[in-house]
Design a protein around this motif. Structure first.
Motif, mmCIF file in Angstrom:
data_model
loop_
_atom_site.group_PDB
_atom_site.id
_atom_site.type_symbol
_atom_site.label_atom_id
_atom_site.label_comp_id
_atom_site.label_asym_id
_atom_site.label_seq_id
_atom_site.Cartn_x
_atom_site.Cartn_y
_atom_site.Cartn_z
ATOM 1 N N ALA A 169 0.801 -1.225 0.000
ATOM 2 C CA ALA A 169 0.000 0.000 0.000
ATOM 3 C C ALA A 169 0.833 1.273 0.000
ATOM 4 N N SER A 170 2.140 1.172 -0.212
ATOM 5 C CA SER A 170 2.973 2.372 -0.251
ATOM 6 C C SER A 170 2.534 3.283 -1.387
ATOM 7 N N ALA A 171 2.711 4.591 -1.204
ATOM 8 C CA ALA A 171 2.327 5.549 -2.250
ATOM 9 C C ALA A 171 3.142 5.313 -3.507
ATOM 10 N N GLY A 172 2.536 5.606 -4.661
ATOM 11 C CA GLY A 172 3.228 5.483 -5.938
ATOM 12 C C GLY A 172 2.873 4.208 -6.672
ATOM 13 N N PRO A 173 3.365 4.066 -7.905
ATOM 14 C CA PRO A 173 3.136 2.839 -8.685
ATOM 15 C C PRO A 173 3.760 1.627 -7.995
ATOM 16 N N ALA A 174 3.359 0.445 -8.446
ATOM 17 C CA ALA A 174 3.841 -0.805 -7.845
ATOM 18 C C ALA A 174 5.227 -1.149 -8.377
ATOM 19 N N GLY A 175 6.201 -0.343 -8.041
ATOM 20 C CA GLY A 175 7.559 -0.596 -8.493
ATOM 21 C C GLY A 175 7.821 -0.041 -9.878
ATOM 22 N N ARG A 176 9.009 -0.294 -10.392
ATOM 23 C CA ARG A 176 9.407 0.207 -11.697
ATOM 24 C C ARG A 176 8.529 -0.382 -12.796
ATOM 25 N N GLY A 177 7.852 0.492 -13.550
ATOM 26 C CA GLY A 177 6.966 0.034 -14.615
ATOM 27 C C GLY A 177 5.558 -0.259 -14.164
ATOM 28 N N GLY A 178 5.305 -0.226 -12.843
ATOM 29 C CA GLY A 178 3.958 -0.394 -12.336
ATOM 30 C C GLY A 178 3.438 -1.814 -12.371
ATOM 31 N N GLY A 179 2.112 -1.943 -12.256
ATOM 32 C CA GLY A 179 1.488 -3.247 -12.116
ATOM 33 C C GLY A 179 1.675 -4.173 -13.290
ATOM 34 N N PHE A 180 1.727 -3.637 -14.515
ATOM 35 C CA PHE A 180 1.911 -4.506 -15.678
ATOM 36 C C PHE A 180 3.277 -5.186 -15.649
ATOM 37 N N THR A 181 4.288 -4.482 -15.152
ATOM 38 C CA THR A 181 5.605 -5.100 -15.016
ATOM 39 C C THR A 181 5.575 -6.191 -13.955
ATOM 40 N N VAL A 182 4.867 -5.934 -12.860
ATOM 41 C CA VAL A 182 4.737 -6.955 -11.814
ATOM 42 C C VAL A 182 4.085 -8.216 -12.374
ATOM 43 N N LEU A 183 3.021 -8.060 -13.121
ATOM 44 C CA LEU A 183 2.345 -9.222 -13.698
ATOM 45 C C LEU A 183 3.260 -9.962 -14.678
ATOM 46 N N THR A 184 4.029 -9.207 -15.439
ATOM 47 C CA THR A 184 4.970 -9.827 -16.378
ATOM 48 C C THR A 184 5.983 -10.687 -15.644
ATOM 49 N N LEU A 185 6.508 -10.188 -14.529
ATOM 50 C CA LEU A 185 7.485 -10.941 -13.737
ATOM 51 C C LEU A 185 6.856 -12.181 -13.100
ATOM 52 N N GLN A 186 5.527 -12.181 -12.995
ATOM 53 C CA GLN A 186 4.813 -13.352 -12.472
ATOM 54 C C GLN A 186 4.487 -14.358 -13.576
#
Length: 255
Positions: A169-186
């Motif tokens: 829940a930290s402020a800002g996008p979900a890491g570098r590149g945001g949520g789509f990058t997170v899903l890609t890494l998954q």
């Protein structure tokens, strides 16, 4: 003989469009406008109400009638999701909109609330799960210069995002590149998206959260994101202040 309120509204509209009253400045007091245009205060009040209904001005307590910022921010269509932005760069969707509009942005413009909830019928259908099944809900409030522009709430299957920045829940996008990058890494790289958009009047809660003036509608965005194989990996609902965005789409015309 004085003019009617429609004519006065037109005169004030032309003055605003000509820059005589720049954005974020206040119109003269109603008594002063009445004297300038040789009308009564009631006529001024009706003219200002017309401008308010158009989204040109908004009354602010202790300030007066304030001219609203124009033009609205450009909200890109498919281009805002380009992989060159999030996969090979560090530009999330709302940042792409800001840059396309020549506006500055910073990650902390987005705040997040994350919790596990039961999927409602619409979310369950979008994610192809049972109604009532647990999902992660990630709600974002996005601001520009401390002014709310929109909310976006995404839903994910827990097995897709557990332990990732999408449940942080930290402020800002979900890491570098945001949520789509997170899903890609998954192993769930987004490949195609279906979006629907419609307008409606806001709920009282939306008026408060987005600090909407009286009479302003909202644009509702619904987004389903899929992998190349067609597996749904995200369902999102967005609520946008209608006057703060211009929706722009560029696409190849189908055969």
């Amino acid at each position: 003989m004085g003019i009617g309120y429609k004519e006065l509204a037109a005169a004030l509209r032309r003055a605003i469009e000509a820059g005589e009253y720049p954005p974020e400045t206040t119109l003269p007091k109603q008594r002063e406008l009445a004297e300038s245009y040789d009308v009564n205060v009631g006529t001024v009040r009706k003219a200002v109400a017309d401008l308010e209904a158009e989204g040109l001005v908004t009354p602010i307590r202790r300030r007066g009638t304030v001219v609203r910022s124009q033009p609205p921010m450009k909200r890109l269509g498919a281009e805002r999701y380009a992989k060159s932005k999030w996969k090979f760069g560090n530009l999330v969707a709302f940042g792409a909109d800001r840059e396309a509009s020549g506006h500055e942005w910073k990650p902390s413009d987005q705040t997040n609330t994350v919790k596990k909830v039961e999927a409602d019928a619409e979310t369950a259908e979008a994610l192809t799960i049972e109604t009532g099944a647990p999902v992660y809900e990630r709600s974002r409030l996005v601001k520009e210069k401390d002014k709310p522009t929109h909310t976006l709430t995404s839903y994910y299957r827990p097995e897709d995002v557990e332990g990732t920045p999408l449940v942080d829940a930290s402020a800002g996008p979900a890491g570098r590149g945001g949520g789509f990058t997170v899903l890609t890494l998954q192993g769930l790289e987004p490949d195609h998206i279906t979006e629907t958009v419609h307008a409606r009047m806001p709920t009282p809660e939306e008026v408060t959260e987005l600090e909407l003036p009286a009479g302003e509608p909202v644009m509702i965005l619904k987004r389903s994101t899929y992998t190349e194989a067609g597996r749904p990996v995200e369902f999102a609902r967005g609520v946008h202040a209608a006057s703060r965005f211009a929706w722009s789409y560029t696409f190849t015309i189908p055969d």
